[in-house]
Design an enzyme around this catalytic site. Structure first.
Site, PDB file in Angstrom:
ATOM      1  N   GLY A   1      -8.394 -12.648  11.876  1.00  0.00           N
ATOM      2  CA  GLY A   1      -9.635 -13.141  11.283  1.00  0.00           C
ATOM      3  C   GLY A   1      -9.924 -12.569   9.911  1.00  0.00           C
TER       4      GLY A   1
ATOM      5  N   GLY B   1       3.267 -13.697   7.762  1.00  0.00           N
ATOM      6  CA  GLY B   1       3.315 -13.432   6.331  1.00  0.00           C
ATOM      7  C   GLY B   1       4.280 -12.307   5.992  1.00  0.00           C
TER       8      GLY B   1
ATOM      9  N   SER C   1      -7.429  -8.899   4.456  1.00  0.00           N
ATOM     10  CA  SER C   1      -8.802  -8.811   4.976  1.00  0.00           C
ATOM     11  C   SER C   1      -9.417  -7.473   4.625  1.00  0.00           C
ATOM     12  CB  SER C   1      -8.795  -8.985   6.499  1.00  0.00           C
ATOM     13  OG  SER C   1      -8.084 -10.147   6.843  1.00  0.00           O
ATOM     14  N   ARG C   2      -8.568  -6.447   4.514  1.00  0.00           N
ATOM     15  CA  ARG C   2      -9.066  -5.106   4.217  1.00  0.00           C
ATOM     16  C   ARG C   2      -9.581  -4.969   2.782  1.00  0.00           C
ATOM     17  NH1 ARG C   2      -5.071  -3.582   8.106  1.00  0.00           N
ATOM     18  NH2 ARG C   2      -5.956  -2.152   9.638  1.00  0.00           N
TER      19      ARG C   2
ATOM     20  N   LYS D   1       3.863 -10.306   3.788  1.00  0.00           N
ATOM     21  CA  LYS D   1       3.027  -9.146   3.472  1.00  0.00           C
ATOM     22  C   LYS D   1       3.195  -8.037   4.521  1.00  0.00           C
ATOM     23  CE  LYS D   1      -1.219  -7.107   2.896  1.00  0.00           C
ATOM     24  NZ  LYS D   1      -1.567  -6.818   4.267  1.00  0.00           N
ATOM     25  N   ASP D   2       3.304  -8.466   5.805  1.00  0.00           N
ATOM     26  CA  ASP D   2       3.547  -7.502   6.885  1.00  0.00           C
ATOM     27  C   ASP D   2       5.037  -7.557   7.219  1.00  0.00           C
ATOM     28  OD1 ASP D   2       0.662  -6.629   7.805  1.00  0.00           O
ATOM     29  OD2 ASP D   2       0.591  -8.752   7.347  1.00  0.00           O
TER      30      ASP D   2
ATOM     31  N   GLY E   1      -4.473 -16.323   1.890  1.00  0.00           N
ATOM     32  CA  GLY E   1      -3.152 -15.974   2.439  1.00  0.00           C
ATOM     33  C   GLY E   1      -2.982 -16.591   3.831  1.00  0.00           C
ATOM     34  N   HIS E   2      -3.984 -16.418   4.680  1.00  0.00           N
ATOM     35  CA  HIS E   2      -3.940 -17.019   6.021  1.00  0.00           C
ATOM     36  C   HIS E   2      -3.875 -18.543   5.918  1.00  0.00           C
ATOM     37  CE1 HIS E   2      -6.354 -13.217   7.003  1.00  0.00           C
ATOM     38  NE2 HIS E   2      -5.300 -13.095   7.770  1.00  0.00           N
TER      39      HIS E   2
ATOM     40  N   GLN F   1       6.372  -6.071  10.438  1.00  0.00           N
ATOM     41  CA  GLN F   1       5.890  -6.866  11.575  1.00  0.00           C
ATOM     42  C   GLN F   1       6.798  -8.074  11.789  1.00  0.00           C
ATOM     43  OE1 GLN F   1       1.640  -7.600  12.723  1.00  0.00           O
ATOM     44  NE2 GLN F   1       1.952  -9.426  11.500  1.00  0.00           N
TER      45      GLN F   1
HETATM   46  P1  AMP Z   1      -3.799 -10.484   9.790  1.00  0.00           P
HETATM   47  O1  AMP Z   1      -5.011 -11.275  10.063  1.00  0.00           O
HETATM   48  O2  AMP Z   1      -3.947  -9.489   8.687  1.00  0.00           O
HETATM   49  O3  AMP Z   1      -3.173  -9.910  11.038  1.00  0.00           O
HETATM   50  O4  AMP Z   1      -2.728 -11.522   9.232  1.00  0.00           O
HETATM   51  C1  AMP Z   1      -2.370 -12.660   9.969  1.00  0.00           C
HETATM   52  C2  AMP Z   1      -1.128 -13.245   9.372  1.00  0.00           C
HETATM   53  O5  AMP Z   1      -1.390 -13.604   8.001  1.00  0.00           O
HETATM   54  C3  AMP Z   1       0.033 -12.234   9.334  1.00  0.00           C
HETATM   55  O6  AMP Z   1       1.237 -12.907   9.650  1.00  0.00           O
HETATM   56  C4  AMP Z   1       0.012 -11.749   7.926  1.00  0.00           C
HETATM   57  O7  AMP Z   1       1.263 -11.286   7.471  1.00  0.00           O
HETATM   58  C5  AMP Z   1      -0.417 -12.995   7.181  1.00  0.00           C
HETATM   59  N1  AMP Z   1      -0.988 -12.626   5.881  1.00  0.00           N
HETATM   60  C6  AMP Z   1      -1.913 -11.662   5.633  1.00  0.00           C
HETATM   61  N2  AMP Z   1      -2.142 -11.553   4.319  1.00  0.00           N
HETATM   62  C7  AMP Z   1      -1.335 -12.465   3.709  1.00  0.00           C
HETATM   63  C8  AMP Z   1      -1.097 -12.829   2.350  1.00  0.00           C
HETATM   64  N3  AMP Z   1      -1.724 -12.216   1.346  1.00  0.00           N
HETATM   65  N4  AMP Z   1      -0.209 -13.815   2.098  1.00  0.00           N
HETATM   66  C9  AMP Z   1       0.445 -14.428   3.114  1.00  0.00           C
HETATM   67  N5  AMP Z   1       0.273 -14.126   4.420  1.00  0.00           N
HETATM   68  C10 AMP Z   1      -0.599 -13.155   4.714  1.00  0.00           C
END
Ligand code: AMP
Length: 283
Positions: A32, A149, A188-189, A151-152, A37-38, A155
């Site tokens: 969330g 993403g 999100s951070r 980005k992780d 990006g999401h 993961q």
């Molecule tokens: P999170 O909500 O942070 O767990 O992210 C959910 C998904 O969105 C994960 O697969 C992340 O790697 C991806 N994600 C987060 N930030 C970005 C970004 N800046 N660009 C692309 N994907 C992202």
């Protein structure tokens, strides 16, 4: 957009869709506080699947720090609005009690080095939580495609192992990192950064970019030392790790030549906010 909080109703809906001929399901798991990006993951899924499902679940078992969990931004109303605007088909946003029974243990079988290095070293148990929740979500959704993403980065490597180890038929799609104008990876951070911290945070991507540019000029040791010094030129930044690693095994590189494939990965505190980013050092 269809909304589900309960697994049973959600499974029933998915069964109906499959009976009605839906064969390709794209799945975007998130925690969330959605940003562009999401949404880029949602858009990629929409282009390649008949049905796109987003999940929002702030997974407690992947937080080794209770303060980080408590402070994780939660903006569900805005998230729902954003998902509707971007034509997401389904949102699954369960409560913790729907995904975990009381005191459920999340120790997973041995994934070895890939979960112990980098994030695993500084966030013990983090990937146990990630593997546990992704497996549970895959089990409910049974997606054709899953979108994560870059980005992780670690993961993605861990989810890849999860799929291989469990012989899952889901295809992992790794999507490129969306960045702010100054290069900061969207996260999100970032919403928790003060104005000064937000300005300082750009140095993380600048450093990664610099590593890529000078990869053939310096040794791994020199690159690492110079980069940490560059990051610490900002008093607001405190590096947790900076590693140049093999892009598949994540083993730290010691030596290289101009053909060596590598990824640079950084975790750093910017004030009270922990940020991660990475860059492939080859095209
Ligand atoms: P999170 O909500 O942070 O767990 O992210 C959910 C998904 O969105 C994960 O697969 C992340 O790697 C991806 N994600 C987060 N930030 C970005 C970004 N800046 N660009 C692309 N994907 C992202």
């Amino acid at each position: 957009m269809k909304l589900f909080k309960e697994i049973n109703a959600f499974r029933k809906f998915l069964k109906g869709k499959r009976q009605n001929g839906v064969q390709n399901i794209g799945f975007v798991p998130t925690m969330g506080a959605l940003h562009s990006g999401h949404i880029s993951l949602i858009n990629t899924s929409k282009q390649n699947n008949q049905l796109t499902i987003c999940s929002i679940f702030v997974n407690p078992t992947q937080f080794n720090n209770t303060d980080d969990l408590a402070k994780y931004p939660r903006t569900i109303e805005n998230d729902i609005k954003l998902l509707i605007e971007n034509n997401c088909d389904v949102l699954f946003y369960p409560e913790v009690s729907e995904m975990y029974v009381d005191d459920e243990q999340t120790n997973v079988e041995d994934y070895g080095f890939i979960v112990e290095t980098l994030e695993g070293r500084f966030r013990p148990g983090h990937f146990n939580g990630v593997i546990t929740i992704v497996k549970k979500l895959f089990d409910v959704v049974e997606p054709t495609n899953a979108y994560f993403g870059q980005k992780d980065y670690q993961q993605c490597a861990v989810v890849n192992q999860l799929i291989i180890k469990n012989n899952l038929s889901v295809k992992l799609n790794i999507c490129s990192t969306l960045r702010e104008v100054d290069g900061l990876a969207m996260s999100s951070r970032n919403a928790r950064l003060t104005i000064e911290e937000r300005e300082a945070a750009a140095i993380i991507f600048q450093t990664l970019f610099q590593i890529k540019k000078s990869f053939n000029t310096y040794s791994i040791d020199e690159l690492t030392t110079k980069s940490i010094t560059q990051l610490h030129s900002s008093p607001l930044i405190k590096v947790e790790y900076l590693e140049i690693a093999n892009p598949t095994t994540l083993k730290p590189l010691v030596d290289k030549d101009e053909r060596t494939k590598a990824v640079a990965l950084i975790a750093a505190w910017c004030g009270n906010v922990r940020l991660i980013d990475n860059l492939l050092l080859f095209d």
